[in-house]
Motif scaffolding. Structure first.
Motif, PDB file in Angstrom:
ATOM      1  N   ASP A   1      82.920  65.004  51.006  1.00  0.00           N
ATOM      2  CA  ASP A   1      83.746  65.385  52.140  1.00  0.00           C
ATOM      3  C   ASP A   1      83.756  64.278  53.183  1.00  0.00           C
ATOM      4  O   ASP A   1      82.772  64.064  53.887  1.00  0.00           O
ATOM      5  CB  ASP A   1      83.226  66.689  52.737  1.00  0.00           C
ATOM      6  N   SER A   2      84.874  63.608  53.295  1.00  0.00           N
ATOM      7  CA  SER A   2      84.976  62.478  54.220  1.00  0.00           C
ATOM      8  C   SER A   2      84.868  62.920  55.677  1.00  0.00           C
ATOM      9  O   SER A   2      84.531  62.106  56.537  1.00  0.00           O
ATOM     10  CB  SER A   2      86.275  61.717  53.983  1.00  0.00           C
ATOM     11  N   MET A   3      85.133  64.202  55.974  1.00  0.00           N
ATOM     12  CA  MET A   3      85.043  64.682  57.349  1.00  0.00           C
ATOM     13  C   MET A   3      83.643  64.440  57.913  1.00  0.00           C
ATOM     14  O   MET A   3      83.488  64.005  59.063  1.00  0.00           O
ATOM     15  CB  MET A   3      85.377  66.171  57.419  1.00  0.00           C
ATOM     16  N   HIS A   4      82.619  64.694  57.114  1.00  0.00           N
ATOM     17  CA  HIS A   4      81.242  64.541  57.582  1.00  0.00           C
ATOM     18  C   HIS A   4      80.878  63.066  57.751  1.00  0.00           C
ATOM     19  O   HIS A   4      80.216  62.692  58.717  1.00  0.00           O
ATOM     20  CB  HIS A   4      80.281  65.249  56.636  1.00  0.00           C
ATOM     21  N   THR A   5      81.329  62.252  56.815  1.00  0.00           N
ATOM     22  CA  THR A   5      81.084  60.815  56.908  1.00  0.00           C
ATOM     23  C   THR A   5      81.793  60.237  58.125  1.00  0.00           C
ATOM     24  O   THR A   5      81.222  59.427  58.868  1.00  0.00           O
ATOM     25  CB  THR A   5      81.559  60.104  55.629  1.00  0.00           C
ATOM     26  N   LYS A   6      83.037  60.652  58.343  1.00  0.00           N
ATOM     27  CA  LYS A   6      83.791  60.180  59.509  1.00  0.00           C
ATOM     28  C   LYS A   6      83.097  60.598  60.806  1.00  0.00           C
ATOM     29  O   LYS A   6      83.080  59.847  61.778  1.00  0.00           O
ATOM     30  CB  LYS A   6      85.223  60.706  59.482  1.00  0.00           C
ATOM     31  N   PHE A   7      82.540  61.803  60.817  1.00  0.00           N
ATOM     32  CA  PHE A   7      81.814  62.258  62.006  1.00  0.00           C
ATOM     33  C   PHE A   7      80.657  61.321  62.305  1.00  0.00           C
ATOM     34  O   PHE A   7      80.502  60.831  63.428  1.00  0.00           O
ATOM     35  CB  PHE A   7      81.303  63.691  61.827  1.00  0.00           C
ATOM     36  N   TYR A   8      79.840  61.058  61.300  1.00  0.00           N
ATOM     37  CA  TYR A   8      78.666  60.201  61.470  1.00  0.00           C
ATOM     38  C   TYR A   8      79.086  58.816  61.969  1.00  0.00           C
ATOM     39  O   TYR A   8      78.523  58.296  62.928  1.00  0.00           O
ATOM     40  CB  TYR A   8      77.900  60.096  60.149  1.00  0.00           C
ATOM     41  N   GLU A   9      80.076  58.241  61.322  1.00  0.00           N
ATOM     42  CA  GLU A   9      80.553  56.913  61.716  1.00  0.00           C
ATOM     43  C   GLU A   9      81.162  56.939  63.119  1.00  0.00           C
ATOM     44  O   GLU A   9      81.023  55.984  63.879  1.00  0.00           O
ATOM     45  CB  GLU A   9      81.564  56.393  60.694  1.00  0.00           C
ATOM     46  N   GLY A  10      81.819  58.045  63.460  1.00  0.00           N
ATOM     47  CA  GLY A  10      82.383  58.193  64.797  1.00  0.00           C
ATOM     48  C   GLY A  10      81.309  58.256  65.866  1.00  0.00           C
ATOM     49  O   GLY A  10      81.453  57.659  66.943  1.00  0.00           O
TER      50      GLY A  10
ATOM     51  N   TYR B   1      83.964  65.556  70.916  1.00  0.00           N
ATOM     52  CA  TYR B   1      83.918  65.123  69.516  1.00  0.00           C
ATOM     53  C   TYR B   1      82.936  66.007  68.742  1.00  0.00           C
ATOM     54  O   TYR B   1      83.237  66.487  67.650  1.00  0.00           O
ATOM     55  CB  TYR B   1      83.504  63.648  69.462  1.00  0.00           C
TER      56      TYR B   1
ATOM     57  N   TYR C   1      84.081  68.759  65.908  1.00  0.00           N
ATOM     58  CA  TYR C   1      83.499  68.623  64.574  1.00  0.00           C
ATOM     59  C   TYR C   1      82.771  69.907  64.173  1.00  0.00           C
ATOM     60  O   TYR C   1      82.956  70.413  63.064  1.00  0.00           O
ATOM     61  CB  TYR C   1      82.531  67.434  64.519  1.00  0.00           C
TER      62      TYR C   1
END
Length: 165
Positions: free
Chosen positions: A56-65, A22, A26
């Motif tokens: 950028d939702s990619m970075h937010t999704k990473f953190y939440e992931g 992951y 990322y």
């Protein structure tokens, strides 16, 4: 019983491998997008006040992931009957998450990985004392105490509490 322990440990190690992939995926995607941006786009973002992290939702999704994976991983590690195996698994997971990034090497993805480092806090309780001491020493070497952000101070203090400093 040993097969149950082996199966439980294997499941935890698979979770750690998934976490590591992951992070790799990322980082690769973030770097690709960062290099894809032209110089004019970067200059425009500076003057337009673009908020690359929030936009950028990619970075937010990473953190939440990362947060979700750590929660699941901590529960799995805590359920391991062998404390030595739990400590070893926690050490591997912490190594993935808490990989200090010098400021000059942080791109957008690096900053988000930096922001996710404190998420490893629940795993620290499973580390052996000498391992935790080494993590603590390295952390403070890369991030000097006087320059730590509030979340870093909180993480450092959690380590100190576990180390009884």
């Amino acid at each position: 019983m040993p097969t149950e322990t082996s199966a439980a440990l294997r499941a935890v190690l698979d979770q750690i491998d998934t976490l590591a992939r992951y992070y790799q995926d990322y980082s690769a995607e973030s770097a690709r997008l960062e290099h894809q941006a032209t110089g004019l786009q970067r200059i425009g973002a500076i003057f337009s006040g673009s908020k690359r992290f929030s936009d950028d939702s990619m970075h937010t999704k990473f953190y939440e992931g990362v947060q979700a994976r750590v929660t699941a991983l901590e529960a799995s590690i805590a359920a391991l009957p062998d404390r030595a195996e739990a400590a070893q698994a926690a050490e591997q997971a912490v190594a993935v998450i808490l990989d200090p990034i010098p400021e000059e090497e942080r791109d957008v993805g690096g900053w988000m990985r930096f922001a996710a480092e404190p998420l490893c806090q629940p795993l620290l309780a499973h580390l052996k004392r000498d391992t935790l001491q080494a993590v603590y020493d390295r952390y403070n070497l890369v991030y000097p105490k006087r320059l730590q952000f509030p979340t870093q101070v909180k993480l450092r203090k959690a380590m100190e509490k576990l180390l009884k400093k």
